[in-house]
Design an enzyme around this catalytic site. Structure first.
Site, mmCIF file in Angstrom:
data_model
loop_
_atom_site.group_PDB
_atom_site.id
_atom_site.type_symbol
_atom_site.label_atom_id
_atom_site.label_comp_id
_atom_site.label_asym_id
_atom_site.label_seq_id
_atom_site.Cartn_x
_atom_site.Cartn_y
_atom_site.Cartn_z
ATOM 1 C CD GLU A 1 -3.595 -3.294 3.059
ATOM 2 O OE1 GLU A 1 -3.918 -4.159 2.330
ATOM 3 O OE2 GLU A 1 -2.016 -2.670 2.537
ATOM 4 C CB SER B 1 9.550 -5.219 12.539
ATOM 5 O OG SER B 1 9.860 -5.596 13.447
ATOM 6 N NE ARG C 1 -8.836 8.135 1.724
ATOM 7 C CZ ARG C 1 -10.541 7.624 1.952
ATOM 8 N NH1 ARG C 1 -10.928 7.047 2.846
ATOM 9 N NH2 ARG C 1 -11.542 7.974 1.416
ATOM 10 C CB ALA D 1 -3.466 3.066 10.125
ATOM 11 C CG LEU E 1 8.872 -10.590 18.442
ATOM 12 C CD1 LEU E 1 10.774 -10.444 18.029
ATOM 13 C CD2 LEU E 1 8.267 -9.814 19.011
ATOM 14 C CB THR F 1 -4.842 6.769 8.001
ATOM 15 O OG1 THR F 1 -4.318 7.097 6.538
ATOM 16 C CG2 THR F 1 -6.872 6.465 7.652
ATOM 17 C CB SER G 1 -0.771 -0.150 1.190
ATOM 18 O OG SER G 1 -0.287 -0.276 2.340
ATOM 19 C CG HIS G 2 2.061 3.378 2.345
ATOM 20 N ND1 HIS G 2 1.118 2.030 2.754
ATOM 21 C CD2 HIS G 2 1.668 4.636 2.946
ATOM 22 C CE1 HIS G 2 0.267 2.928 3.065
ATOM 23 N NE2 HIS G 2 0.298 4.420 2.912
ATOM 24 C CG HIS H 1 5.081 11.198 5.886
ATOM 25 N ND1 HIS H 1 4.870 9.910 5.459
ATOM 26 C CD2 HIS H 1 5.990 11.498 6.493
ATOM 27 C CE1 HIS H 1 4.743 9.968 6.016
ATOM 28 N NE2 HIS H 1 6.451 9.720 6.929
ATOM 29 N NE ARG I 1 -0.195 5.737 -0.662
ATOM 30 C CZ ARG I 1 -1.797 5.521 -0.283
ATOM 31 N NH1 ARG I 1 -1.777 7.042 -0.714
ATOM 32 N NH2 ARG I 1 -2.433 4.720 0.467
HETATM 33 P P1 NDP Z 1 -1.009 -3.376 9.406
HETATM 34 O O1 NDP Z 1 -2.472 -3.306 10.423
HETATM 35 O O2 NDP Z 1 -1.252 -4.416 8.240
HETATM 36 O O3 NDP Z 1 0.312 -3.709 10.604
HETATM 37 C C1 NDP Z 1 0.450 -2.856 11.984
HETATM 38 C C2 NDP Z 1 1.611 -3.486 12.624
HETATM 39 O O4 NDP Z 1 1.533 -4.633 12.988
HETATM 40 C C3 NDP Z 1 2.125 -3.396 11.881
HETATM 41 O O5 NDP Z 1 4.415 -3.485 12.346
HETATM 42 C C4 NDP Z 1 2.599 -5.503 11.571
HETATM 43 O O6 NDP Z 1 4.050 -5.935 11.953
HETATM 44 C C5 NDP Z 1 2.092 -5.358 12.960
HETATM 45 N N1 NDP Z 1 1.018 -6.957 12.812
HETATM 46 C C6 NDP Z 1 0.882 -7.087 11.954
HETATM 47 N N2 NDP Z 1 0.032 -8.477 12.061
HETATM 48 C C7 NDP Z 1 0.902 -9.205 13.300
HETATM 49 C C8 NDP Z 1 0.997 -10.254 14.814
HETATM 50 N N3 NDP Z 1 -0.289 -11.255 13.654
HETATM 51 N N4 NDP Z 1 1.536 -10.130 15.589
HETATM 52 C C9 NDP Z 1 2.364 -8.624 15.715
HETATM 53 N N5 NDP Z 1 2.715 -7.800 15.079
HETATM 54 C C10 NDP Z 1 1.633 -7.611 13.333
HETATM 55 O O7 NDP Z 1 -0.235 -1.564 8.931
HETATM 56 P P2 NDP Z 1 -1.407 -0.594 9.191
HETATM 57 O O8 NDP Z 1 -2.522 -1.083 7.927
HETATM 58 O O9 NDP Z 1 -1.953 -0.151 10.023
HETATM 59 O O10 NDP Z 1 -1.043 0.184 8.557
HETATM 60 C C11 NDP Z 1 0.287 -0.003 6.740
HETATM 61 C C12 NDP Z 1 0.612 1.500 6.428
HETATM 62 O O11 NDP Z 1 0.647 2.047 6.249
HETATM 63 C C13 NDP Z 1 1.797 1.396 7.892
HETATM 64 O O12 NDP Z 1 3.256 1.169 7.446
HETATM 65 C C14 NDP Z 1 1.699 3.280 7.953
HETATM 66 O O13 NDP Z 1 2.781 4.034 8.014
HETATM 67 C C15 NDP Z 1 1.591 3.133 6.837
HETATM 68 N N6 NDP Z 1 0.215 5.127 6.617
HETATM 69 C C16 NDP Z 1 0.626 5.838 6.692
HETATM 70 C C17 NDP Z 1 0.308 7.058 6.507
HETATM 71 C C18 NDP Z 1 1.027 8.554 6.248
HETATM 72 O O14 NDP Z 1 -0.680 9.186 6.261
HETATM 73 N N7 NDP Z 1 1.494 8.402 5.493
HETATM 74 C C19 NDP Z 1 -0.990 6.978 6.909
HETATM 75 C C20 NDP Z 1 -1.516 5.472 7.473
HETATM 76 C C21 NDP Z 1 -0.828 4.345 7.203
HETATM 77 P P3 NDP Z 1 4.466 -5.994 10.005
HETATM 78 O O15 NDP Z 1 4.491 -5.127 8.985
HETATM 79 O O16 NDP Z 1 5.754 -7.153 10.068
HETATM 80 O O17 NDP Z 1 3.380 -7.449 9.525
HETATM 81 O O1 PYC Z 2 -2.731 4.503 3.559
HETATM 82 O O2 PYC Z 2 -3.998 5.351 4.821
HETATM 83 C C1 PYC Z 2 -2.821 6.289 4.454
HETATM 84 C C2 PYC Z 2 -2.742 7.143 3.597
HETATM 85 C C3 PYC Z 2 -2.517 8.497 4.057
HETATM 86 C C4 PYC Z 2 -1.814 9.364 3.588
HETATM 87 C C5 PYC Z 2 -0.892 8.065 3.651
HETATM 88 N N1 PYC Z 2 -0.779 6.913 3.013
#
Ligand code: NDP
Ligand code: PYC
Length: 339
Positions: free
Chosen positions: A186, A307, A184, A178, A305, A158, A45-46, A118, A50
């Site tokens: 996703e 990551s 978003r 998030a 864990l 988000t 998703s990133h 960002h 993007r």
């Molecule tokens: P996820 O829900 O996919 O994952 C969130 C965290 O939980 C990650 O660190 C993930 O590690 C960990 N995780 C997931 N499953 C498990 C598990 N079973 N056990 C332990 N840890 C787990 O992420 P989001 O959908 O919330 O966000 C995705 C990305 O979107 C992020 O990188 C975020 O920075 C980015 N984002 C950016 C935005 C912006 O404004 N720039 C806005 C919103 C989101 P792992 O990575 O190893 O799966």
């Molecule tokens: O995936 O939620 C998201 C997001 C918002 C801005 C950049 N990524």
């Protein structure tokens, strides 16, 4: 149909597209670093997903692709980076060394980033600090996508938060999430792939629960865990936009032309030196102290864990390469041709 690319090709596709649209080499390289890392770690998703958004905002002249970030020393433990209307990745790259230096001299330090755009995952900047031996936090807001708990209209971004913890002889432990039930991106990918979204991710424009990604994007995303995620989304707004006086998500929404590119906003990055939190100055002892906790987590079946999924992908993709949909590849090449 998919297109397979090596990681070098991902990097090259990104820099060629951004420089064709007027970005400086430094800006293009900084964005290419985060996009390539996202593809390498299977964070679709990133990643290249993007690049059209980065490109459109450059083409529209909304983002200054030739920006040169400015470093402002605001206090013994605070260094501000003014991105000067450019992409966040270059500002974050420029700020990393001054932030780390302040964290080491003061024990704890903060880096507000202002005037930036960002559009990336946060683990990238947090992991870099943690790999350098520092405990790190990052907070980013975007524009209004998420309803506060109990509401049904978009207000918060988000709003992701990321945390990194250094480990001896191992890559850092990092989580990055998030404060909404899903990023978003996703939901956008579910829409692109013709899939429904899980219940609890979004409501439609009338406030009704929906599993239709298009209706969810037009309505409001929901915080994870109800009022608890909503409180974290609020905290992230205050940390990323309140303290540095960046756009709040609703201000970013009002300022956004809806071109699909990153909105104007900021970030707050914090770093702590683990050698400065106990009088003996022994960072290793603190890092050793917590390892049994990680072992006990992993000792329970079904756990991992945060990551670890990314680190597993990182072992595969340098040899296997990555895949993106043919349409995304075509869209990126069309952006280059439109320059
Ligand atoms: P996820 O829900 O996919 O994952 C969130 C965290 O939980 C990650 O660190 C993930 O590690 C960990 N995780 C997931 N499953 C498990 C598990 N079973 N056990 C332990 N840890 C787990 O992420 P989001 O959908 O919330 O966000 C995705 C990305 O979107 C992020 O990188 C975020 O920075 C980015 N984002 C950016 C935005 C912006 O404004 N720039 C806005 C919103 C989101 P792992 O990575 O190893 O799966
Ligand atoms: O995936 O939620 C998201 C997001 C918002 C801005 C950049 N990524």
């Amino acid at each position: 149909m998919d297109v397979r690319l090596t990681l070098d090709e991902v990097y090259q596709l990104t820099t060629e597209t951004l420089t064709a649209l007027g970005a400086s080499d430094d800006n293009a390289a900084a964005v290419a670093d985060v996009i390539t890392a996202a593809e390498r770690d299977d964070c679709k998703s990133h990643g290249l997903f993007r690049l059209p958004g980065y490109s459109i905002a450059l083409k529209n002249g909304r983002i200054d692709g030739k920006s040169i970030p400015e470093i402002n020393d605001l206090a013994p433990a605070v260094v501000q980076i003014d991105a000067k209307g450019g992409f966040a990745p270059l500002a974050l790259k420029v700020g990393r060394a001054p932030l780390a230096e302040k964290a080491r001299s003061q024990g704890i330090a903060a880096m507000p980033v202002i005037n930036s755009h960002h559009f990336a995952a946060l683990w990238f900047e947090v992991e870099a600090l943690a790999a350098d031996g520092l405990v790190a936090f990052a907070f980013v807001n975007s524009r209004s996508f998420v309803a506060p708990a109990g509401g049904s209209k978009p207000l918060f971004g988000t709003n992701p938060m990321s945390f990194g913890w250094p480990r001896k002889g191992k890559p850092p432990l990092v989580f990055d999430q998030a404060s909404s039930a899903s990023a978003r991106g996703e939901i956008m990918i579910h829409k692109r792939d013709g899939k429904s979204i899980p219940e609890g991710w979004a409501v439609d424009a009338d406030g009704n629960p929906t599993t239709d990604p298009e209706a969810g994007l037009a309505g409001a995303q929901l915080p994870f865990g109800g009022y608890k995620g909503s409180a974290i989304a609020l905290m992230v707004e205050l940390m990323a936009a309140g303290l540095p006086r960046n756009h709040l998500a609703f201000e970013a929404a009002a300022d956004d032309p809806g071109d699909g590119g990153p909105s104007k906003g900021g970030e707050l990055l914090m770093a702590m030196d683990p050698s400065r939190f106990v009088g003996d100055g022994d960072a290793d002892a603190s890092l050793d102290h917590v390892e049994p906790l990680f072992e006990r987590i992993l000792g329970q079946g079904g756990t991992r864990l945060p990551s670890d999924r990314r680190y597993e992908a990182r072992k595969r993709t340098p040899a296997e390469g990555i895949k993106i949909p043919q349409k995304l590849h075509d869209d990126i090449l069309a952006m280059q041709d439109s320059a």
